[in-house]
Structures are given as structure tokens and as C-alpha cells.
Design a protein around this motif. Structure first.
Motif, PDB file in Angstrom:
ATOM      1  N   ASP A  29       0.843  -1.189   0.000  1.00  0.00           N
ATOM      2  CA  ASP A  29       0.000   0.000   0.000  1.00  0.00           C
ATOM      3  C   ASP A  29       0.880   1.240   0.000  1.00  0.00           C
ATOM      4  OD1 ASP A  29      -2.418  -1.254  -0.051  1.00  0.00           O
ATOM      5  OD2 ASP A  29      -2.519  -1.472   2.134  1.00  0.00           O
ATOM      6  N   VAL A  30       0.611   2.132  -0.915  1.00  0.00           N
ATOM      7  CA  VAL A  30       1.344   3.390  -0.909  1.00  0.00           C
ATOM      8  C   VAL A  30       0.337   4.511  -0.673  1.00  0.00           C
ATOM      9  CG1 VAL A  30       3.227   2.661  -2.406  1.00  0.00           C
ATOM     10  CG2 VAL A  30       1.128   3.530  -3.425  1.00  0.00           C
ATOM     11  N   THR A  31       0.822   5.576  -0.054  1.00  0.00           N
ATOM     12  CA  THR A  31      -0.053   6.715   0.198  1.00  0.00           C
ATOM     13  C   THR A  31      -0.008   7.640  -1.015  1.00  0.00           C
ATOM     14  OG1 THR A  31       0.619   6.516   2.496  1.00  0.00           O
ATOM     15  CG2 THR A  31      -0.600   8.505   1.885  1.00  0.00           C
ATOM     16  N   ILE A  70      11.411   6.940  -0.221  1.00  0.00           N
ATOM     17  CA  ILE A  70      12.803   6.973   0.237  1.00  0.00           C
ATOM     18  C   ILE A  70      12.894   7.484   1.671  1.00  0.00           C
ATOM     19  CG2 ILE A  70      15.024   8.135  -0.129  1.00  0.00           C
ATOM     20  CD1 ILE A  70      14.398   7.902  -3.149  1.00  0.00           C
ATOM     21  N   CYS A  71      12.146   8.546   1.995  1.00  0.00           N
ATOM     22  CA  CYS A  71      12.248   9.133   3.336  1.00  0.00           C
ATOM     23  C   CYS A  71      10.964   8.915   4.127  1.00  0.00           C
ATOM     24  CB  CYS A  71      12.557  10.620   3.228  1.00  0.00           C
ATOM     25  SG  CYS A  71      11.241  11.558   2.439  1.00  0.00           S
ATOM     26  N   ALA A  72      10.015   8.163   3.582  1.00  0.00           N
ATOM     27  CA  ALA A  72       8.729   7.914   4.243  1.00  0.00           C
ATOM     28  C   ALA A  72       8.039   9.224   4.621  1.00  0.00           C
ATOM     29  CB  ALA A  72       8.914   7.024   5.467  1.00  0.00           C
ATOM     30  N   GLY A  73       8.183  10.235   3.781  1.00  0.00           N
ATOM     31  CA  GLY A  73       7.455  11.480   4.007  1.00  0.00           C
ATOM     32  C   GLY A  73       8.165  12.481   4.896  1.00  0.00           C
ATOM     33  N   LYS A  74       9.378  12.117   5.360  1.00  0.00           N
ATOM     34  CA  LYS A  74      10.072  13.024   6.285  1.00  0.00           C
ATOM     35  C   LYS A  74      10.742  14.197   5.557  1.00  0.00           C
ATOM     36  CE  LYS A  74      11.247   9.537   9.776  1.00  0.00           C
ATOM     37  NZ  LYS A  74      11.259   8.324   8.934  1.00  0.00           N
ATOM     38  N   GLY A  75      11.080  13.969   4.285  1.00  0.00           N
ATOM     39  CA  GLY A  75      11.764  15.020   3.537  1.00  0.00           C
ATOM     40  C   GLY A  75      13.182  14.616   3.187  1.00  0.00           C
ATOM     41  N   ARG A 115      10.919   2.915  -6.323  1.00  0.00           N
ATOM     42  CA  ARG A 115      10.859   1.477  -6.146  1.00  0.00           C
ATOM     43  C   ARG A 115      12.129   0.927  -5.490  1.00  0.00           C
ATOM     44  NH1 ARG A 115       8.801  -2.607  -9.484  1.00  0.00           N
ATOM     45  NH2 ARG A 115       9.865  -4.543  -9.085  1.00  0.00           N
ATOM     46  N   TYR A 116      13.304   1.408  -5.954  1.00  0.00           N
ATOM     47  CA  TYR A 116      14.564   0.847  -5.467  1.00  0.00           C
ATOM     48  C   TYR A 116      15.253   1.726  -4.426  1.00  0.00           C
ATOM     49  CZ  TYR A 116      14.101  -2.341  -9.408  1.00  0.00           C
ATOM     50  OH  TYR A 116      13.643  -3.283 -10.288  1.00  0.00           O
ATOM     51  N   GLY A 117      14.608   2.846  -4.064  1.00  0.00           N
ATOM     52  CA  GLY A 117      15.222   3.732  -3.077  1.00  0.00           C
ATOM     53  C   GLY A 117      16.500   4.387  -3.571  1.00  0.00           C
ATOM     54  N   ILE A 118      16.496   4.842  -4.825  1.00  0.00           N
ATOM     55  CA  ILE A 118      17.672   5.492  -5.415  1.00  0.00           C
ATOM     56  C   ILE A 118      17.499   7.002  -5.271  1.00  0.00           C
ATOM     57  CG2 ILE A 118      18.911   5.876  -7.568  1.00  0.00           C
ATOM     58  CD1 ILE A 118      17.753   3.026  -8.366  1.00  0.00           C
ATOM     59  N   ASP A 119      18.492   7.662  -4.675  1.00  0.00           N
ATOM     60  CA  ASP A 119      18.273   9.082  -4.369  1.00  0.00           C
ATOM     61  C   ASP A 119      18.966  10.038  -5.342  1.00  0.00           C
ATOM     62  OD1 ASP A 119      20.854   8.767  -3.673  1.00  0.00           O
ATOM     63  OD2 ASP A 119      20.617   9.225  -1.549  1.00  0.00           O
ATOM     64  N   ASP A 120      19.492   9.499  -6.448  1.00  0.00           N
ATOM     65  CA  ASP A 120      20.116  10.390  -7.429  1.00  0.00           C
ATOM     66  C   ASP A 120      19.807   9.897  -8.839  1.00  0.00           C
ATOM     67  OD1 ASP A 120      21.749  11.980  -9.038  1.00  0.00           O
ATOM     68  OD2 ASP A 120      23.321  12.086  -7.520  1.00  0.00           O
ATOM     69  N   GLY A 143       8.299  15.600   1.259  1.00  0.00           N
ATOM     70  CA  GLY A 143       7.671  14.345   1.662  1.00  0.00           C
ATOM     71  C   GLY A 143       6.790  13.742   0.582  1.00  0.00           C
ATOM     72  N   TRP A 144       6.534  14.496  -0.493  1.00  0.00           N
ATOM     73  CA  TRP A 144       5.698  13.999  -1.582  1.00  0.00           C
ATOM     74  C   TRP A 144       6.452  14.086  -2.901  1.00  0.00           C
ATOM     75  CZ3 TRP A 144       0.999  11.825  -0.629  1.00  0.00           C
ATOM     76  CH2 TRP A 144       0.427  12.075   0.644  1.00  0.00           C
ATOM     77  N   VAL A 145       6.190  13.142  -3.779  1.00  0.00           N
ATOM     78  CA  VAL A 145       6.796  13.179  -5.103  1.00  0.00           C
ATOM     79  C   VAL A 145       5.680  13.181  -6.140  1.00  0.00           C
ATOM     80  CG1 VAL A 145       8.238  11.959  -6.752  1.00  0.00           C
ATOM     81  CG2 VAL A 145       8.845  11.946  -4.334  1.00  0.00           C
ATOM     82  N   GLU A 146       5.755  14.155  -7.038  1.00  0.00           N
ATOM     83  CA  GLU A 146       4.783  14.186  -8.134  1.00  0.00           C
ATOM     84  C   GLU A 146       5.050  12.973  -9.000  1.00  0.00           C
ATOM     85  OE1 GLU A 146       4.837  19.025  -8.711  1.00  0.00           O
ATOM     86  OE2 GLU A 146       4.889  17.709 -10.477  1.00  0.00           O
ATOM     87  N   LEU A 147       4.105  12.084  -9.063  1.00  0.00           N
ATOM     88  CA  LEU A 147       4.349  10.861  -9.808  1.00  0.00           C
ATOM     89  C   LEU A 147       3.741  10.938 -11.189  1.00  0.00           C
ATOM     90  CD1 LEU A 147       5.831   8.305  -9.350  1.00  0.00           C
ATOM     91  CD2 LEU A 147       3.715   7.216  -8.645  1.00  0.00           C
ATOM     92  N   LEU A 148       2.525  11.392 -11.259  1.00  0.00           N
ATOM     93  CA  LEU A 148       1.946  11.468 -12.596  1.00  0.00           C
ATOM     94  C   LEU A 148       0.825  12.478 -12.713  1.00  0.00           C
ATOM     95  CD1 LEU A 148      -0.923   9.459 -12.630  1.00  0.00           C
ATOM     96  CD2 LEU A 148       0.877   7.799 -12.318  1.00  0.00           C
ATOM     97  N   PRO A 149       0.859  13.207 -13.833  1.00  0.00           N
ATOM     98  CA  PRO A 149      -0.292  14.012 -14.202  1.00  0.00           C
ATOM     99  C   PRO A 149      -1.307  13.108 -14.892  1.00  0.00           C
ATOM    100  CG  PRO A 149       1.497  14.386 -15.761  1.00  0.00           C
ATOM    101  CD  PRO A 149       1.980  13.355 -14.764  1.00  0.00           C
TER     102      PRO A 149
END
Ligand SMILES: [Zn+2]
Length: 341
Positions: free
Chosen positions: A242-244, A267-272, A321-326, A280-286
Motif C-alpha cells: 500500500d502506498v499513500t 525513500i524518506c517515508a514522508g520526512k523530507g 521502487r529501489y530507493g535510489i536518491d540520485d 515528503g511527496w513526489v509528483e508521480l503522474l499528471p
């Protein structure tokens, strides 16, 4: 000690030194000390003048014998050392041509390709067709037909790689919506994964080259409920959990109404963090319902048909998905990174 004994003692000493010499330099040092112009044996011959003629003759012969012997030994020792060095080199550079080859290195698919194929499988199972489109696009397909007028910020010269002939590197996969409808007509359920280009300042979350996946369903009486169903199915399949998510109203010229679907940063579970720009949020799709103008540009009657469309950031999804931060790692070609997948 008479002269003969002195010569014999020197001879033995030099022979012993020579046996211990383990380098060409050491051998040369022995030669200089024994046979050089100021060497020990030359020193002896300087004293020959004081000897009676008979003794001088015997001593001279003895000295020459010793010199010849030492010269021969020096050469032999040198040759010996050189062949040892060659043997060592041959041994260290030895190559067994009959040994079996190590075999092909096991490779793996690029993480973006893995995510792309998974989503393709999912949508194919839902009855969607996978379409492809050109990476070099015309202005019409990339902008006009998607209801992006000439004064829209998306057409900003800073944002787009223009070619000299007026074409451009597509800035999104949305042109395939129009090409797909033109070619196949409604009803149509399609996705179009592919590479897109932006004239971006490159940083951990922006690349000039990245991957998107366009999706569209055109049929009769398509609603936002359809859209939400497919988006939920998509995200739970990709993240296996489940993802928020949140849906915000968003303006995109090619949909009406338009939404911005955000996913809580995994990656940060919403912490930033840098990827979510500390939000804490990532625009995923329009996403949204296909703008009637786009249907008309595609030769479809909006009175008869409607649909939904979404554009998924495939690269961004792989990062989540893979927790890649760059994001720059994906196209870095760095095998240390790629071998982890
Ligand atoms: Zn984050």
C-alpha cells in the motif's frame, strides 16, 4: 706470502664474490674491482718491474691465466642471470590457451527497463496495447495536437531541445496518444513507454534524458472512476504494498479535468529528502480526462468518445521502487551501480 699465492687468494676471493652476485650490477662491480684499470690485478702487475726476469715471466703468465678465468666466469654468470630473469618473465606471463573460458558475465536488465516491463505486463493483462513513437518529434505532435498553444510555458525554448529543421526531441511520451488514435482509432486502450528529453539543469532529481510511460483509454462513457481504478491497480502492482497517494487538481492542457497524482516519498517515508525536495511527496503522474480538443486533433469525435490519460515518470518510479536518491546514476553507465539489479 709470495706473489703466486697472492694472485691465487685474489682469484678465490673474486670467484666467491661472483657466486654471491645476484644482479647484473653486482657482477659489473666485481669486474671493475678485479679487472678494471685500477683493479686489484692491475695493481699487482705494476709491481712486476721489481721482479727478476724469470719470475716476472711466470707471474705474468699466472696473472693472465687468472684474468682469463675470471672473464669467462663473469660472462657465464651474466648469461646465467639473464636466462633466470627470462625464465621468471616467461613464468609470470604464461597463458594457458587450453584453459576453458570464464564464460559470459551474467548481465541484468537496467532497473528502468525492469520496471517498464513489469508495467507493460500489467497493462497488457488489462487489455492495453503497447505502442511506440519517435523520439524526434514534430512540433505538431509534441505540442499543438496536445492542446499546448505556442504561448504555453511547456514550449519554453529553455525546456526543449530543438533541431535545426524545426523538429525537436520529444519532451514527453504524450505525442503517442495522438499518433495511436490516428492509427488505430477508438476504442483504444494503450500505453507508450519511452525516452524523453528536457533541456534541464541536471541535479539529483532532474536529468536531460529520462523515461516516461504514457497511458490512455478512449471509449464511450469513460469517467474519473475508471482513471482512479487503473491508477490504484498500477501503483499497488509496482510497489507490492500500500502506498499513500493524493490527488490534487492540476492544469495540463491535454486533460480536462486534470489531476496531479502524488505519492508519499518512499525513500524518506514522508520526512523530507533531496528527491522529494524536502516536501515528503513526489509528483508521480499528471492525469485526467482527455481534453476534447486533443480528441479532435486526433480525428476522434468528442461527442461520441471520451477517455482518460496519464503520464507516468518511469525513471522517477524506479527511483521510488529501489530507493535510489540520485537520478543521474541511471544513465551514468557505472557498473558498480548497475550490477546491483
Ligand atoms: Zn523524500
Amino acid at each position: 706470502m709470495d706473489l703466486d699465492q697472492t694472485i691465487s687468494a685474489l682469484h678465490s676471493a673474486f670467484v666467491a664474490q661472483l657466486d654471491r652476485a645476484s644482479t647484473l650490477e653486482a657482477i659489473e662491480a666485481v669486474r671493475v674491482e678485479a679487472l678494471g684499470r685500477k683493479g686489484k690485478l692491475s695493481e699487482i702487475s705494476k709491481n712486476f718491474g721489481k721482479l727478476p726476469p724469470e719470475e716476472r715471466k711466470t707471474a705474468g703468465a699466472r696473472l693472465n691465466q687468472v684474468k682469463q678465468d675470471l672473464e669467462a666466469r663473469l660472462e657465464a654468470r651474466k648469461a646465467d642471470l639473464q636466462s633466470t630473469a627470462l625464465d621468471a618473465q616467461l613464468e609470470s606471463e604464461w597463458l594457458d590457451l587450453t584453459a576453458p573460458a570464464p564464460g559470459p558475465r551474467p548481465g541484468s536488465l537496467h532497473p528502468v527497463t525492469q520496471v517498464q516491463r513489469e508495467i507493460e505486463d500489467l497493462f497488457v493483462s488489462l487489455g492495453f496495447t503497447v505502442l511506440d513513437g519517435p523520439e524526434v518529434e514534430t512540433e505538431f505532435y509534441n505540442f499543438d495536437a496536445l492542446n499546448i498553444p505556442a504561448d504555453h510555458p511547456a514550449r519554453d525554448m529553455q525546456d526543449t531541445f530543438w533541431l535545426k529543421d524545426g523538429r525537436l526531441l520529444r519532451t514527453h511520451t504524450s505525442p503517442v496518444q495522438v499518433r495511436g488514435l490516428e492509427k488505430l482509432g477508438p476504442p483504444l486502450k494503450m500505453i507508450a513507454p519511452g525516452r524523453v528529453f528536457r533541456n534541464e539543469e541536471v541535479d539529483p532529481s532532474h536529468e536531460h534524458t529520462f523515461y516516461q510511460l504514457e497511458g490512455m483509454m478512449v471509449d464511450r462513457d469513460v469517467s474519473v472512476a475508471h482513471l482512479i481504478y487503473f491508477m490504484k491497480t498500477l501503483l499497488s502492482a509496482v510497489f507490492h504494498r500500500d502506498v499513500t497517494v493524493r490527488l490534487r487538481p492540476g492544469f495540463f492542457p491535454f486533460v480536462e479535468p486534470g489531476f496531479e497524482l502524488d505519492i508519499q516519498c518512499i525513500i524518506c517515508a514522508g520526512k523530507g529528502c533531496p528527491v522529494c525536495k524536502q516536501s515528503g511527496w513526489v509528483e508521480l503522474l499528471p492525469c485526467g480526462l482527455v481534453n476534447p480538443a486533443v480528441l479532435r486533433y486526433s480525428g476522434v469525435d468528442p461527442e461520441q468518445w471520451n477517455g482518460f490519460a496519464f503520464g507516468l515518470g518511469l525513471t522517477r518510479l524506479a527511483m521510488m521502487r529501489y530507493g535510489i536518491d540520485d537520478i543521474r546514476l541511471f544513465s551514468s553507465g557505472d557498473l558498480r551501480f548497475l550490477r546491483q539489479f
